[in-house]
Design a protein around this motif. Sequence first.
Motif, PDB file in Angstrom:
ATOM      1  N   LEU A  17       0.829  -1.218   0.000  1.00  0.00           N
ATOM      2  CA  LEU A  17       0.000   0.000   0.000  1.00  0.00           C
ATOM      3  C   LEU A  17       0.860   1.265   0.000  1.00  0.00           C
ATOM      4  CD1 LEU A  17      -2.861  -1.012   2.458  1.00  0.00           C
ATOM      5  CD2 LEU A  17      -3.023  -0.707  -0.015  1.00  0.00           C
ATOM      6  N   ILE A  18       1.922   1.268   0.778  1.00  0.00           N
ATOM      7  CA  ILE A  18       2.820   2.434   0.805  1.00  0.00           C
ATOM      8  C   ILE A  18       3.518   2.589  -0.535  1.00  0.00           C
ATOM      9  CG2 ILE A  18       4.959   3.335   1.819  1.00  0.00           C
ATOM     10  CD1 ILE A  18       3.969   2.210   4.526  1.00  0.00           C
ATOM     11  N   ALA A  19       3.989   1.477  -1.112  1.00  0.00           N
ATOM     12  CA  ALA A  19       4.653   1.536  -2.418  1.00  0.00           C
ATOM     13  C   ALA A  19       3.706   2.044  -3.503  1.00  0.00           C
ATOM     14  CB  ALA A  19       5.198   0.156  -2.786  1.00  0.00           C
ATOM     15  N   ALA A  20       2.433   1.706  -3.408  1.00  0.00           N
ATOM     16  CA  ALA A  20       1.451   2.179  -4.386  1.00  0.00           C
ATOM     17  C   ALA A  20       1.107   3.648  -4.156  1.00  0.00           C
ATOM     18  CB  ALA A  20       0.187   1.332  -4.319  1.00  0.00           C
ATOM     19  N   PHE A  26       3.900  11.921  -5.044  1.00  0.00           N
ATOM     20  CA  PHE A  26       4.846  12.749  -5.793  1.00  0.00           C
ATOM     21  C   PHE A  26       4.250  13.295  -7.085  1.00  0.00           C
ATOM     22  CE2 PHE A  26       7.775  10.464  -3.010  1.00  0.00           C
ATOM     23  CZ  PHE A  26       8.548  11.531  -2.557  1.00  0.00           C
ATOM     24  N   LEU A  27       3.454  12.509  -7.776  1.00  0.00           N
ATOM     25  CA  LEU A  27       2.875  12.964  -9.044  1.00  0.00           C
ATOM     26  C   LEU A  27       1.831  14.065  -8.854  1.00  0.00           C
ATOM     27  CD1 LEU A  27       2.536   9.566 -10.932  1.00  0.00           C
ATOM     28  CD2 LEU A  27       4.174  11.412 -11.387  1.00  0.00           C
ATOM     29  N   THR A  28       1.136  14.061  -7.723  1.00  0.00           N
ATOM     30  CA  THR A  28       0.102  15.067  -7.467  1.00  0.00           C
ATOM     31  C   THR A  28       0.613  16.231  -6.618  1.00  0.00           C
ATOM     32  OG1 THR A  28      -0.668  13.920  -5.482  1.00  0.00           O
ATOM     33  CG2 THR A  28      -1.736  13.331  -7.577  1.00  0.00           C
ATOM     34  N   ASP A  29       1.882  16.238  -6.286  1.00  0.00           N
ATOM     35  CA  ASP A  29       2.493  17.257  -5.421  1.00  0.00           C
ATOM     36  C   ASP A  29       1.896  17.271  -4.009  1.00  0.00           C
ATOM     37  OD1 ASP A  29       4.465  18.143  -7.086  1.00  0.00           O
ATOM     38  OD2 ASP A  29       3.263  19.760  -7.959  1.00  0.00           O
ATOM     39  N   SER A  30       1.238  16.204  -3.624  1.00  0.00           N
ATOM     40  CA  SER A  30       0.691  16.111  -2.264  1.00  0.00           C
ATOM     41  C   SER A  30       1.803  16.048  -1.231  1.00  0.00           C
ATOM     42  CB  SER A  30      -0.200  14.876  -2.131  1.00  0.00           C
ATOM     43  OG  SER A  30      -1.308  14.982  -2.978  1.00  0.00           O
ATOM     44  N   ILE A  31       2.977  15.595  -1.639  1.00  0.00           N
ATOM     45  CA  ILE A  31       4.113  15.502  -0.720  1.00  0.00           C
ATOM     46  C   ILE A  31       4.481  16.878  -0.181  1.00  0.00           C
ATOM     47  CG2 ILE A  31       5.932  15.624  -2.472  1.00  0.00           C
ATOM     48  CD1 ILE A  31       5.957  13.260   0.535  1.00  0.00           C
ATOM     49  N   LYS A  32       4.355  17.925  -1.017  1.00  0.00           N
ATOM     50  CA  LYS A  32       4.648  19.292  -0.574  1.00  0.00           C
ATOM     51  C   LYS A  32       3.703  19.697   0.556  1.00  0.00           C
ATOM     52  CE  LYS A  32       6.414  20.899  -5.003  1.00  0.00           C
ATOM     53  NZ  LYS A  32       6.158  21.774  -6.149  1.00  0.00           N
ATOM     54  N   ARG A  33       2.422  19.344   0.414  1.00  0.00           N
ATOM     55  CA  ARG A  33       1.439  19.673   1.448  1.00  0.00           C
ATOM     56  C   ARG A  33       1.743  18.923   2.740  1.00  0.00           C
ATOM     57  NH1 ARG A  33      -1.467  22.853   4.329  1.00  0.00           N
ATOM     58  NH2 ARG A  33      -3.519  22.114   4.855  1.00  0.00           N
TER      59      ARG A  33
END
Length: 184
Positions: A17-20, A26-33
């Motif tokens: 689940l984490i790998a998915a 990263f593709l949706t830029d949610s990591i920045k949030r």
Amino acid sequence: WFHFLSIKKFFITVGILIAAALPILFLTDSIKRLLQIRAAESFTTVVRLFIWEKAWYLFSQSPLFGIGFGRFNDIFNIDKGLFDLGRLKGIPGVVELYMKSNFYYDAAHTHNSYLQFLTETGIIGFILLMVFWILAMIKILNMYQRSSDDYSNKVLLSAFGSIVALFVLAFFENYMSATTVMIP
């Protein structure tokens, strides 16, 4: 873990689940949030702590019954620069209700379901809310223990996990009042 009853299978599933989820982050830029929320000095964190302070103060003014359901954003709204304590009527520190006749219908809230319910419904309303969810969890677990159907067990565990997830998410947003979260 309840379904697999194996720590190894549980960690393999969580790893998948984490790998998915990582590419999606990263593709949706949610990591920045996520990184912005984590930073203690960020604007978002400072504002939330300020709002929580105001909510706790309002709760302390009427701890038994709260200030009235749905009235938090009528008293405090950071976007409008509003903190209207003048219409709290009652016995300070025991029970005070907000008595202003006009309402603000917007999305202002405490960003914490527990504080939102404590502020608006007091200890009594908060306890009733928690009793409801705890009884729902107990009912689901009892049904799970009695069921021998594999599909039903998975559905019951999903329901239980959803409630646990709701409890965690409720610390950071007012999801217990969000229809789009509560219906599923």
